[in-house]
Write a protein that holds these residues in place. Structure first.
Motif, PDB file in Angstrom:
ATOM      1  N   GLU A  94      -7.602  -0.554  -4.344  1.00 53.87           N
ATOM      2  CA  GLU A  94      -7.075  -1.741  -4.398  1.00 53.87           C
ATOM      3  C   GLU A  94      -8.071  -2.750  -4.769  1.00 53.87           C
ATOM      4  O   GLU A  94      -7.695  -3.989  -5.291  1.00 53.87           O
ATOM      5  CB  GLU A  94      -6.367  -2.092  -3.054  1.00 53.87           C
ATOM      6  N   GLY A 122      -2.701  -5.313  -1.038  1.00 59.67           N
ATOM      7  CA  GLY A 122      -2.332  -4.272   0.024  1.00 59.67           C
ATOM      8  C   GLY A 122      -3.255  -4.330   1.293  1.00 59.67           C
ATOM      9  O   GLY A 122      -4.285  -5.190   1.419  1.00 59.67           O
ATOM     10  N   ALA A 157      -7.418   3.960  -0.658  1.00 58.77           N
ATOM     11  CA  ALA A 157      -6.656   2.761  -1.109  1.00 58.77           C
ATOM     12  C   ALA A 157      -7.727   1.354  -0.939  1.00 58.77           C
ATOM     13  O   ALA A 157      -7.344   0.500  -1.742  1.00 58.77           O
ATOM     14  CB  ALA A 157      -5.474   2.382  -0.352  1.00 58.77           C
ATOM     15  N   LEU A 208       1.935   1.745  -3.493  1.00 60.69           N
ATOM     16  CA  LEU A 208       1.098   2.615  -4.277  1.00 60.69           C
ATOM     17  C   LEU A 208       0.917   3.964  -3.956  1.00 60.69           C
ATOM     18  O   LEU A 208       0.934   4.807  -4.992  1.00 60.69           O
ATOM     19  CB  LEU A 208      -0.277   1.546  -4.171  1.00 60.69           C
ATOM     20  N   THR A 213       0.614  -1.070   0.031  1.00 53.98           N
ATOM     21  CA  THR A 213      -0.256  -0.104   0.078  1.00 53.98           C
ATOM     22  C   THR A 213       0.731   1.351   0.084  1.00 53.98           C
ATOM     23  O   THR A 213       0.518   2.348  -0.497  1.00 53.98           O
ATOM     24  CB  THR A 213      -0.985   0.012   1.276  1.00 53.98           C
ATOM     25  N   TRP A 236      -5.093  -5.092  -5.873  1.00 49.21           N
ATOM     26  CA  TRP A 236      -3.894  -4.835  -5.459  1.00 49.21           C
ATOM     27  C   TRP A 236      -3.673  -5.611  -3.935  1.00 49.21           C
ATOM     28  O   TRP A 236      -4.485  -4.986  -3.192  1.00 49.21           O
ATOM     29  CB  TRP A 236      -3.519  -3.328  -5.403  1.00 49.21           C
TER      30      TRP A 236
END
Length: 322
Positions: A265, A272, A261, A102, A99, A270
């Protein structure tokens, strides 16, 4: 300066405790059966339920559970995830760098992009260009990051096929060295673009307002009277003095990044903290949810503290304010 720093710490610690307590109490009010969530759709034998409730102390009185949780926190123990069968702290520390990667990549693109747009719209002599830039900035800032991410996936991944739709890398990869880095950047491009566009527009709005305010200062008038070129005035005086307010939004930007996020995500799968939070909510893994929230709250409080200290170093007058 030491007194100011201690004063800010004494403000930050109670805030963090209050956030943890609020999240803990809200979780207790959420309907659901964590034991049933652990086994899925299968029936739960009474003996198994009793053993699980005893192991995780689910039937203890609320004050006892609160005290136990805070006591464990003081010893660096975020609990044990019954769903993942791993310590919560290990899972959080495993996912957090992804995270942070990103968010850091997004900020690395968003800040220069926002500053450039803010300077161009704030210093332009064409009213139509300023209005057009401001309108586009407001529209892009108003677009939710998860919806913007979906649009980018549809256009650049599904339609054009330029980028992968999800994940952090291919399931099977033999790439090494520079090829491995480029492979990861390929997967990082779309989520970073969605992140950077949204946060870049926030920076652009703040930068534009600061630039307009700086243009009215006396030293800008003096610089013009000395015959300095317009480009020199902009980059040496306006940009340098207009960038200070960006420090103010750093703490808020971190919180926004961690909050955004969660959905971003999920769109790009993603792996994270955001995706971990969604997975934990679906499985009623309360201790994991608490771990992610505590990490996010700690990051925001810490960043706000750092911003306060930086501002006190920049402007000594703030040190004497209460």
């Amino acid at each position: 300066m030491l007194r100011f720093t201690i004063f800010r710490i004494l403000h930050a610690v109670p805030l963090l405790v209050a956030v943890i307590l609020a999240i803990f109490l809200m979780q207790q009010a959420i309907p659901g059966d964590p034991v049933q969530a652990m086994v899925g759709d299968f029936p739960v034998p009474p003996a198994f339920r009793e053993a699980i409730e005893k192991k995780y102390r689910l039937n203890d009185p609320l004050p006892v559970r609160i005290g136990t949780y805070f006591n464990n926190l003081l010893h660096g123990d975020l609990g044990f995830s019954y769903h993942a069968q791993r310590p919560v702290l290990d899972m959080v520390l495993e996912r957090a760098p992804r995270t942070i990667l990103l968010a850091a990549a997004g900020f690395a693109v968003a800040i220069p992009l926002g500053m450039l747009i803010g300077v161009l719209t704030g210093t332009t002599r064409r009213r139509s260009m300023d209005q057009a830039g401001t309108t586009v900035t407001l529209i892009l800032y108003a677009v939710p990051t998860f919806w913007l991410g979906q649009l980018l996936v549809i256009l650049f991944a599904l339609k054009l096929g330029w980028f992968p739709t999800q994940g952090m890398g291919p399931l099977l990869s033999q790439a090494t060295g520079l090829q491995w880095v480029l492979e990861r950047l390929h997967y990082l491009a779309l989520p970073v673009a969605a992140f950077a566009i949204h946060d870049g527009m926030r920076v652009a709005r703040i930068m534009r307002a600061s630039v307009i305010d700086t243009l009215g200062q006396g030293y800008i008038v003096t610089a013009r009277a000395k015959g300095l070129r317009r480009s020199a005035i902009i980059w040496r005086h306006i940009v340098r003095n207009s960038s200070l307010p960006l420090v103010t939004i750093a703490g808020y930007a971190i919180g926004s990044a961690l909050g955004g996020a969660v959905l971003l995500e999920t769109v790009f799968t993603w792996p994270g903290l955001g995706l971990l939070l969604i997975e934990s909510i679906r499985t009623s893994d309360n201790l994991m949810v608490m771990g992610v929230v505590i990490f996010s709250a700690l990051a925001v409080v810490t960043m706000n503290f750092v911003v306060d200290v930086l501002y006190a170093l920049i402007d000594p007058r703030i040190r004497h304010q209460r």
